[in-house]
Write a protein that holds these residues in place. Structure first.
Motif, short mmCIF file in Angstrom:
data_model
loop_
_atom_site.label_atom_id
_atom_site.label_comp_id
_atom_site.label_asym_id
_atom_site.label_seq_id
_atom_site.Cartn_x
_atom_site.Cartn_y
_atom_site.Cartn_z
N LEU A 26 0.83 -1.20 0.00
CA LEU A 26 0.00 0.00 0.00
C LEU A 26 0.86 1.26 0.00
CD1 LEU A 26 -2.77 -1.09 2.52
CD2 LEU A 26 -3.01 -0.76 0.05
N VAL A 27 1.94 1.25 0.79
CA VAL A 27 2.85 2.40 0.83
C VAL A 27 3.48 2.61 -0.54
CG1 VAL A 27 5.05 3.21 1.77
CG2 VAL A 27 3.33 2.29 3.30
N LYS A 28 3.89 1.52 -1.17
CA LYS A 28 4.50 1.61 -2.50
C LYS A 28 3.53 2.21 -3.52
CE LYS A 28 6.70 -1.20 -6.04
NZ LYS A 28 7.11 -2.54 -6.45
N GLU A 29 2.28 1.76 -3.48
CA GLU A 29 1.28 2.27 -4.42
C GLU A 29 0.96 3.74 -4.14
OE1 GLU A 29 -3.23 1.26 -5.87
OE2 GLU A 29 -2.03 -0.33 -4.97
N LEU A 30 0.87 4.10 -2.86
CA LEU A 30 0.59 5.49 -2.50
C LEU A 30 1.74 6.40 -2.90
CD1 LEU A 30 -1.49 7.31 -1.15
CD2 LEU A 30 -0.38 6.85 1.03
N ARG A 31 2.96 5.94 -2.70
CA ARG A 31 4.14 6.73 -3.10
C ARG A 31 4.16 6.94 -4.60
NH1 ARG A 31 9.88 5.40 -1.66
NH2 ARG A 31 10.08 7.56 -2.28
N ALA A 32 3.82 5.88 -5.36
CA ALA A 32 3.84 5.97 -6.82
C ALA A 32 2.80 6.97 -7.32
CB ALA A 32 3.60 4.60 -7.43
N SER A 33 1.65 7.02 -6.67
CA SER A 33 0.59 7.89 -7.16
C SER A 33 0.70 9.33 -6.65
CB SER A 33 -0.78 7.32 -6.78
OG SER A 33 -0.96 7.34 -5.39
N THR A 34 1.38 9.54 -5.51
CA THR A 34 1.44 10.90 -4.95
C THR A 34 2.82 11.52 -4.97
OG1 THR A 34 1.83 10.09 -2.70
CG2 THR A 34 -0.48 10.42 -3.38
N GLY A 35 3.87 10.69 -4.98
CA GLY A 35 5.23 11.21 -4.91
C GLY A 35 5.63 11.64 -3.51
N ALA A 36 4.82 11.31 -2.52
CA ALA A 36 5.11 11.67 -1.13
C ALA A 36 6.21 10.77 -0.56
CB ALA A 36 3.85 11.55 -0.29
N PRO A 37 6.93 11.23 0.45
CA PRO A 37 7.96 10.40 1.07
C PRO A 37 7.37 9.15 1.72
CG PRO A 37 8.19 12.69 1.76
CD PRO A 37 6.91 12.58 1.00
N MET A 38 8.19 8.12 1.84
CA MET A 38 7.74 6.83 2.35
C MET A 38 7.13 6.94 3.75
SD MET A 38 9.80 3.25 2.87
CE MET A 38 10.74 3.83 4.24
N ALA A 44 0.17 8.23 6.84
CA ALA A 44 -1.17 8.44 6.31
C ALA A 44 -1.98 7.14 6.36
CB ALA A 44 -1.09 8.96 4.89
N LEU A 45 -1.38 6.04 5.94
CA LEU A 45 -2.11 4.77 5.90
C LEU A 45 -2.42 4.24 7.30
CD1 LEU A 45 -0.23 3.11 2.95
CD2 LEU A 45 -2.66 3.64 3.01
N SER A 46 -1.54 4.50 8.27
CA SER A 46 -1.77 3.98 9.61
C SER A 46 -2.61 4.91 10.48
CB SER A 46 -0.43 3.69 10.29
OG SER A 46 0.31 4.88 10.42
N SER A 47 -2.98 6.05 9.93
CA SER A 47 -3.83 6.98 10.67
C SER A 47 -5.18 6.34 10.95
CB SER A 47 -4.01 8.25 9.84
OG SER A 47 -4.90 9.11 10.47
N GLU A 55 -7.66 6.01 -1.06
CA GLU A 55 -8.29 7.30 -1.36
C GLU A 55 -8.26 8.22 -0.15
OE1 GLU A 55 -9.25 8.65 -4.23
OE2 GLU A 55 -8.40 6.86 -5.13
N LEU A 56 -8.59 7.66 1.01
CA LEU A 56 -8.55 8.47 2.24
C LEU A 56 -7.12 8.88 2.57
CD1 LEU A 56 -11.14 6.56 4.46
CD2 LEU A 56 -11.44 8.75 3.29
N ALA A 57 -6.16 8.02 2.26
CA ALA A 57 -4.75 8.33 2.50
C ALA A 57 -4.29 9.48 1.60
CB ALA A 57 -3.88 7.11 2.28
N LEU A 61 -2.88 13.02 2.97
CA LEU A 61 -1.62 13.62 2.54
C LEU A 61 -1.83 15.04 2.02
CD1 LEU A 61 0.13 10.63 0.76
CD2 LEU A 61 0.92 11.82 2.80
N ARG A 62 -2.92 15.26 1.30
CA ARG A 62 -3.21 16.61 0.81
C ARG A 62 -3.40 17.58 1.98
NH1 ARG A 62 -7.10 14.24 -2.49
NH2 ARG A 62 -6.08 13.50 -4.36
N LYS A 63 -4.17 17.13 2.96
CA LYS A 63 -4.44 18.00 4.12
C LYS A 63 -3.19 18.28 4.93
CE LYS A 63 -9.18 16.43 4.72
NZ LYS A 63 -10.04 15.58 5.53
N HIS A 64 -2.44 17.23 5.23
CA HIS A 64 -1.27 17.39 6.09
C HIS A 64 -0.03 17.82 5.32
CE1 HIS A 64 -3.96 15.00 8.58
NE2 HIS A 64 -3.34 15.54 9.60
N GLY A 65 0.06 17.48 4.06
CA GLY A 65 1.21 17.85 3.26
C GLY A 65 1.20 19.31 2.85
#
Length: 116
Positions: A26-38, A44-47, A55-57, A61-65
């Motif tokens: 999930l982290v790998k897929e989220l990083r690929a789609s957003t470019g956010a740090p690992m 975000a995912l463990s929140s 989608e919620l992650a 990231l948008r809110k906190h980033g």
């Protein structure tokens, strides 16, 4: 004698629930789609409000980033750039496009943007 061929067994499992992904996938897929740090993706995912939903992650990231991004550039001034002028009959337009570095303002893409 010819070599003996081993028969490969194929196991198929059917389920009505989608396959569960590991947190690493999930982290790998989220990083690929957003470019956010690992680590940000993992946070975000463990929140608790996200609960491993991609989608919620992304929203998290948008809110906190955005707060982090705005705090990083808050004190900076864009001192480099170009000015473009366009005159048509009785109307004149003046546009100033600024950048933080002279490398960006000297590029052909930047110049073409100002000329448009």
């Amino acid at each position: 004698y010819p070599p003996r061929q081993q028969q490969q067994q194929q196991h198929l499992y059917y389920s009505s629930t989608p396959p569960s992904f590991s947190i690493a996938q999930l982290v790998k897929e989220l990083r690929a789609s957003t470019g956010a740090p690992m680590m940000e993706c993992k946070k975000a995912l463990s929140s608790p409000e996200v609960n491993n939903d991609l989608e919620l992650a992304r929203d998290w990231l948008r809110k906190h980033g955005s707060a982090k991004a705005s705090s990083k550039v808050a004190g900076r001034e864009a001192l480099e750039g170009l000015v473009g002028i366009k005159i048509n009959d009785r109307v004149a337009s003046l546009v100033k496009v600024a950048s933080e570095t002279d490398f960006a303002s000297r590029s052909e893409v930047f110049s073409a943007f100002v000329q448009e």
